[in-house]
Design a protein around this motif. Sequence first.
Motif, mmCIF file in Angstrom:
data_model
loop_
_atom_site.group_PDB
_atom_site.id
_atom_site.type_symbol
_atom_site.label_atom_id
_atom_site.label_comp_id
_atom_site.label_asym_id
_atom_site.label_seq_id
_atom_site.Cartn_x
_atom_site.Cartn_y
_atom_site.Cartn_z
ATOM 1 N N SER A 329 0.820 -1.206 0.000
ATOM 2 C CA SER A 329 0.000 0.000 0.000
ATOM 3 C C SER A 329 0.859 1.262 0.000
ATOM 4 C CB SER A 329 -0.916 0.018 1.223
ATOM 5 O OG SER A 329 -1.729 1.179 1.223
ATOM 6 N N ILE A 330 0.288 2.340 -0.513
ATOM 7 C CA ILE A 330 0.930 3.642 -0.412
ATOM 8 C C ILE A 330 0.792 4.177 1.005
ATOM 9 C CG2 ILE A 330 0.771 6.051 -1.172
ATOM 10 C CD1 ILE A 330 -0.002 5.017 -3.930
ATOM 11 N N TYR A 331 -0.323 3.876 1.651
ATOM 12 C CA TYR A 331 -0.580 4.374 3.001
ATOM 13 C C TYR A 331 -0.725 3.203 3.961
ATOM 14 C CZ TYR A 331 -1.205 8.966 1.003
ATOM 15 O OH TYR A 331 -0.976 10.155 0.356
ATOM 16 N N GLY A 332 -0.042 3.295 5.111
ATOM 17 C CA GLY A 332 -0.121 2.273 6.135
ATOM 18 C C GLY A 332 0.474 2.805 7.419
ATOM 19 N N ARG A 333 0.583 1.927 8.408
ATOM 20 C CA ARG A 333 1.142 2.315 9.700
ATOM 21 C C ARG A 333 2.309 1.406 10.060
ATOM 22 N NH1 ARG A 333 -2.172 5.001 13.066
ATOM 23 N NH2 ARG A 333 -0.258 5.478 14.185
ATOM 24 N N ASP A 334 3.077 0.989 9.087
ATOM 25 C CA ASP A 334 4.187 0.089 9.336
ATOM 26 C C ASP A 334 5.322 0.846 10.008
ATOM 27 O OD1 ASP A 334 5.916 -2.139 9.201
ATOM 28 O OD2 ASP A 334 4.908 -2.792 7.379
ATOM 29 N N TYR A 335 5.990 0.164 10.949
ATOM 30 C CA TYR A 335 7.095 0.813 11.650
ATOM 31 C C TYR A 335 8.447 0.345 11.131
ATOM 32 C CZ TYR A 335 6.307 -3.507 14.315
ATOM 33 O OH TYR A 335 6.076 -4.808 14.669
ATOM 34 N N ASP A 336 8.478 -0.254 9.971
ATOM 35 C CA ASP A 336 9.712 -0.718 9.346
ATOM 36 C C ASP A 336 10.188 0.358 8.375
ATOM 37 O OD1 ASP A 336 11.510 -1.909 7.482
ATOM 38 O OD2 ASP A 336 10.800 -3.890 8.074
ATOM 39 N N ASN A 337 11.419 0.843 8.558
ATOM 40 C CA ASN A 337 11.921 1.935 7.717
ATOM 41 C C ASN A 337 12.057 1.521 6.256
ATOM 42 O OD1 ASN A 337 12.097 3.926 9.698
ATOM 43 N ND2 ASN A 337 14.117 3.239 10.368
ATOM 44 N N VAL A 338 12.419 0.263 6.013
ATOM 45 C CA VAL A 338 12.536 -0.192 4.626
ATOM 46 C C VAL A 338 11.164 -0.204 3.969
ATOM 47 C CG1 VAL A 338 13.244 -2.087 3.132
ATOM 48 C CG2 VAL A 338 14.591 -1.541 5.159
ATOM 49 N N GLN A 339 10.160 -0.704 4.692
ATOM 50 C CA GLN A 339 8.802 -0.690 4.159
ATOM 51 C C GLN A 339 8.360 0.742 3.870
ATOM 52 O OE1 GLN A 339 6.972 -3.335 3.472
ATOM 53 N NE2 GLN A 339 7.796 -5.012 4.665
ATOM 54 N N GLN A 340 8.762 1.662 4.743
ATOM 55 C CA GLN A 340 8.389 3.056 4.544
ATOM 56 C C GLN A 340 8.997 3.613 3.255
ATOM 57 O OE1 GLN A 340 6.207 5.079 6.273
ATOM 58 N NE2 GLN A 340 6.580 6.283 4.440
ATOM 59 N N LYS A 341 10.216 3.224 2.953
ATOM 60 C CA LYS A 341 10.856 3.689 1.714
ATOM 61 C C LYS A 341 10.100 3.162 0.491
ATOM 62 C CE LYS A 341 15.521 4.195 3.616
ATOM 63 N NZ LYS A 341 16.913 3.694 3.595
ATOM 64 N N VAL A 342 9.635 1.922 0.570
ATOM 65 C CA VAL A 342 8.847 1.377 -0.544
ATOM 66 C C VAL A 342 7.561 2.180 -0.704
ATOM 67 C CG1 VAL A 342 7.628 -0.649 -1.414
ATOM 68 C CG2 VAL A 342 9.849 -0.921 -0.285
ATOM 69 N N MET A 343 6.885 2.477 0.423
ATOM 70 C CA MET A 343 5.674 3.294 0.365
ATOM 71 C C MET A 343 5.957 4.646 -0.275
ATOM 72 S SD MET A 343 3.850 2.739 4.052
ATOM 73 C CE MET A 343 3.337 1.135 4.650
ATOM 74 N N ASN A 344 7.065 5.248 0.098
ATOM 75 C CA ASN A 344 7.408 6.561 -0.452
ATOM 76 C C ASN A 344 7.569 6.505 -1.968
ATOM 77 O OD1 ASN A 344 7.361 7.675 2.093
ATOM 78 N ND2 ASN A 344 9.574 7.698 2.351
ATOM 79 N N HIS A 345 8.200 5.435 -2.459
ATOM 80 C CA HIS A 345 8.390 5.316 -3.910
ATOM 81 C C HIS A 345 7.071 5.004 -4.618
ATOM 82 C CE1 HIS A 345 12.688 5.261 -2.949
ATOM 83 N NE2 HIS A 345 12.889 5.508 -4.217
ATOM 84 N N LEU A 346 6.227 4.177 -4.005
ATOM 85 C CA LEU A 346 4.900 3.955 -4.580
ATOM 86 C C LEU A 346 4.132 5.269 -4.641
ATOM 87 C CD1 LEU A 346 3.951 0.656 -2.705
ATOM 88 C CD2 LEU A 346 4.147 0.890 -5.195
ATOM 89 N N GLN A 347 4.249 6.060 -3.597
ATOM 90 C CA GLN A 347 3.562 7.343 -3.559
ATOM 91 C C GLN A 347 4.098 8.276 -4.646
ATOM 92 O OE1 GLN A 347 4.294 9.999 -0.187
ATOM 93 N NE2 GLN A 347 2.096 10.363 -0.049
ATOM 94 N N HIS A 348 5.406 8.307 -4.783
ATOM 95 C CA HIS A 348 6.022 9.221 -5.749
ATOM 96 C C HIS A 348 5.628 8.884 -7.184
ATOM 97 C CE1 HIS A 348 9.027 11.804 -7.623
ATOM 98 N NE2 HIS A 348 9.490 10.750 -8.282
ATOM 99 N N HIS A 349 5.591 7.594 -7.500
ATOM 100 C CA HIS A 349 5.372 7.204 -8.897
ATOM 101 C C HIS A 349 3.900 6.982 -9.243
ATOM 102 C CE1 HIS A 349 9.619 6.777 -9.964
ATOM 103 N NE2 HIS A 349 9.805 6.268 -8.763
ATOM 104 N N LEU A 350 3.124 6.425 -8.330
ATOM 105 C CA LEU A 350 1.761 6.019 -8.680
ATOM 106 C C LEU A 350 0.673 6.954 -8.174
ATOM 107 C CD1 LEU A 350 1.950 2.147 -8.134
ATOM 108 C CD2 LEU A 350 2.291 3.442 -10.243
ATOM 109 N N GLU A 351 0.867 7.562 -7.008
ATOM 110 C CA GLU A 351 -0.225 8.351 -6.440
ATOM 111 C C GLU A 351 -0.667 9.508 -7.330
ATOM 112 O OE1 GLU A 351 -1.634 10.109 -2.120
ATOM 113 O OE2 GLU A 351 0.466 10.317 -2.705
ATOM 114 N N PRO A 352 0.246 10.269 -7.950
ATOM 115 C CA PRO A 352 -0.223 11.339 -8.839
ATOM 116 C C PRO A 352 -1.113 10.826 -9.967
ATOM 117 C CG PRO A 352 2.096 11.644 -8.330
ATOM 118 C CD PRO A 352 1.714 10.293 -7.806
#
Length: 567
Positions: A329-352
């Motif tokens: 998912s682009i949005y979640g409550r995961d406390y894993d920093n690596v997972q957060q980086k994946v979310m950030n890239h999903l957000q950057h490329h797909l959310e717009p």
Amino acid sequence: VTENAPEHVTKGILKEVLKGDVGMVLHMGGISYAEGRGYTWEQWGKLVEPITERVPYMVTVGNHEYDHLPTVGFSLTKPPAANGVEYELLEAHFAPKLDSFKESIRAEIADLTGEWAFMCSFPRAEDAGDIRKKIEGRFVLLSAEGCRADTKARNVELLGAKGLVLEAVKDQDLYQLQKSTLAFSHKYTVNIPTILINREDGEDLRVWLKDHSIVEASMGSSLSLQKNDPSLTAKELSLDSSGFHPTWGDFGDDSKGECGVPFAQRFHMPSGGNGNFWYSFDYGSIKFVVISTEHDFRRGSRQYKWIRRTLRAADRRATPWLVVSMHRSIYGRDYDNVQQKVMNHLQHHLEPMFYHYRVNLVLSGHEHRYLRTAPVYMDLNKQTRGKQAPSYAVVATGGAKLQYRARDGVHHHFYCVGGANPMKRCGPCNSYACRDDDKCCDYHLNDEGFGENRQCGFCEHINATGPGPYMSRTSPAGPRDSHSWGWVRSMHSSFGFAKVTALSSKHLKVEWIRSFHVWHDPVVDKNGRNIHPPRHKGELGCEENCDAHGLPDGEVVDSVVLTRHDD
């Protein structure tokens, strides 16, 4: 997998199907968790067969169906204890070829110490004979430090070793060695099993192997297995068959050798995309676009171009609702920093793209809990500002171990509060609410160009539940309602499923139905893994609509009706 949870969730879905309320099931990845074990696929298939024989069962690929590295992996497990939760585990990663595994794994272990404890170079001629006598026909125990794993394996293989056991110092070393040393290419072809363990598990390795009467082997991803990846074109396979492995992600060997093959062969999804890996279909008034977060989704990639074409071509008169399914998912409550980086890239490329083409709902799994957001874009709650944006629902509550701890510090982004550019996105500040030293929010100067009377903008952290700490004496924005700013609307850590119903062309109902409620006390097995004892009838207060064990069966815990604005 938590005991009985998959059965409870499947039973709940089947109940909805039998009532005639559900005409199609969509599974957002994490399908069977077989990880190379064919019999687990068969068990899962038997579990869902009462559903699949009645309604279409659509699937989304996840990391446990697809992700692979160019190694071969094994999980060696002792039979479960009588209580069903205690067992021993060794993590093992093997070189590409495996010969006579069941016989060789029980061979005697030989230690090499002193200058040959690492075997990063072939021994001198005067030493080679003595070393050969010690290790020939045996497994060699070496430190994982010093050089590449395949270098060590080649040297001991040339000296007649039957196998190699590499001992890492701690779990993190084990993970890093898997990612870097064994990950992307092999300098040498190695024909002996190469087992990677950590020191804690390896302390009593000889006794463990001697007493180990049953070995359960779970194949991982060899270089040859990866050539079978059905999602890659011939050109992509010739260039790199190892899959999608950006440096910022955690795309490892989670399929344990499946490389997407069982996922591709056991299901038949609509054509027009890339087999079962990304495709689209219409169901009533909803257009579903199913994509893969395990393949390259970045701008310019083959999948990105397909997603853009598909969203752009959607006929909103025939299918007014547009729903995307993706495992991570682009949005979640995961406390894993690596997972957060994946979310950030999903957000950057797909959310717009989701925002531009007016996607209404994004469904995902991966993070083992249920979470629903308000309509959100770039971390900002759009619902309270009267603007259209996708809502996100994480539905990963089908049976795997739940996540129940969460933090606010997700999506580490900051926005202008006050000043000339309100709600402009900034870079990180030095604190959760701080002065805008980088001029992101544009200072206002007085008529003389001096700053004594300027109205400042502030760069403030906005997270899942609202703004960062309010600095009452300095922030120009004044107090703010966290509910209006934060995007989390519902979050639960029990087992269940989501139900999506198109009520009309203007209203879409999303419900989360709980099938199996559990405690979240810190109960663990002897290896530190969390287990989930169920809540019982008296403790939960379940008085009606309960199953035979007094557990809530079919309770709607979260419900929302999304409204589609005019195009």
